[in-house]
Design an enzyme around this catalytic site. Sequence first.
Site, PDB file in Angstrom:
ATOM      1  N   SER A   1      -4.964   3.725 -16.886  1.00 55.43           N
ATOM      2  CA  SER A   1      -3.973   3.355 -15.889  1.00 55.43           C
ATOM      3  C   SER A   1      -3.702   4.463 -14.882  1.00 55.43           C
ATOM      4  O   SER A   1      -4.326   5.518 -14.914  1.00 55.43           O
ATOM      5  CB  SER A   1      -2.643   2.938 -16.521  1.00 55.43           C
ATOM      6  OG  SER A   1      -2.026   4.080 -17.084  1.00 55.43           O
TER       7      SER A   1
ATOM      8  N   TYR B   1      -4.159  -0.444 -13.728  1.00 56.78           N
ATOM      9  CA  TYR B   1      -2.806  -1.005 -13.725  1.00 56.78           C
ATOM     10  C   TYR B   1      -1.798   0.139 -13.666  1.00 56.78           C
ATOM     11  O   TYR B   1      -2.114   1.291 -13.963  1.00 56.78           O
ATOM     12  CB  TYR B   1      -2.572  -1.898 -14.947  1.00 56.78           C
ATOM     13  CG  TYR B   1      -2.649  -1.158 -16.266  1.00 56.78           C
ATOM     14  CD1 TYR B   1      -1.501  -0.643 -16.860  1.00 56.78           C
ATOM     15  CD2 TYR B   1      -3.862  -0.960 -16.908  1.00 56.78           C
ATOM     16  CE1 TYR B   1      -1.573   0.057 -18.055  1.00 56.78           C
ATOM     17  CE2 TYR B   1      -3.934  -0.280 -18.097  1.00 56.78           C
ATOM     18  CZ  TYR B   1      -2.796   0.229 -18.673  1.00 56.78           C
ATOM     19  OH  TYR B   1      -2.863   0.916 -19.849  1.00 56.78           O
TER      20      TYR B   1
ATOM     21  N   LYS C   1       0.835  -1.201   0.000  1.00 55.84           N
ATOM     22  CA  LYS C   1       0.000   0.000   0.000  1.00 55.84           C
ATOM     23  C   LYS C   1       0.869   1.250   0.000  1.00 55.84           C
ATOM     24  O   LYS C   1       1.856   1.334   0.716  1.00 55.84           O
ATOM     25  CB  LYS C   1      -0.906   0.004   1.230  1.00 55.84           C
ATOM     26  CG  LYS C   1      -1.701   1.288   1.403  1.00 55.84           C
ATOM     27  CD  LYS C   1      -2.814   1.191   2.427  1.00 55.84           C
ATOM     28  CE  LYS C   1      -2.372   0.995   3.835  1.00 55.84           C
ATOM     29  NZ  LYS C   1      -3.470   1.186   4.808  1.00 55.84           N
TER      30      LYS C   1
ATOM     31  N   GLY D   1      -6.916   8.129 -18.492  1.00 59.46           N
ATOM     32  CA  GLY D   1      -8.087   7.553 -19.132  1.00 59.46           C
ATOM     33  C   GLY D   1      -9.356   7.767 -18.326  1.00 59.46           C
ATOM     34  O   GLY D   1      -9.486   8.770 -17.619  1.00 59.46           O
TER      35      GLY D   1
ATOM     36  N   ALA E   1     -10.414   6.700 -15.602  1.00 60.11           N
ATOM     37  CA  ALA E   1     -10.223   6.898 -14.159  1.00 60.11           C
ATOM     38  C   ALA E   1     -10.026   8.372 -13.813  1.00 60.11           C
ATOM     39  O   ALA E   1     -10.240   8.777 -12.669  1.00 60.11           O
ATOM     40  CB  ALA E   1      -9.031   6.077 -13.669  1.00 60.11           C
TER      41      ALA E   1
END
Length: 116
Positions: free
Chosen positions: A25, A58, A9, A73, A75
Amino acid sequence: MMVEVFKSKIHKVTITEANLNYIGSITIDEDLMDAANIIENEKVQVLNLNNGERLETYVIKGERGSGQICMNGPAARKCVEGDVVIIISYATMDFEEAKKFKPTIVFPDTATNKLV
């Protein structure tokens, strides 16, 4: 039996850019990737503390030492520049191995996204 467990994390980094016109990504400073034991193209979950959004994508390597955290993109509609996020990766492993596994957690400076 195989189980999926929390592997690593990056806790509380700030989005430095949101690029809607990219394939997809999240771009992460390579120093943070190394510290968190995350590799390029690895699947990660991104948790946005500002709006509660959760998404999977990713990883793409960002410039080392830059503090770059860029949502790319679609996201980019879920995270905007200045939002604070948590980035989590998971691993699948044998049940007995998972009992002994210790995840890697990195706490960068949220203002700079650099290791402290």
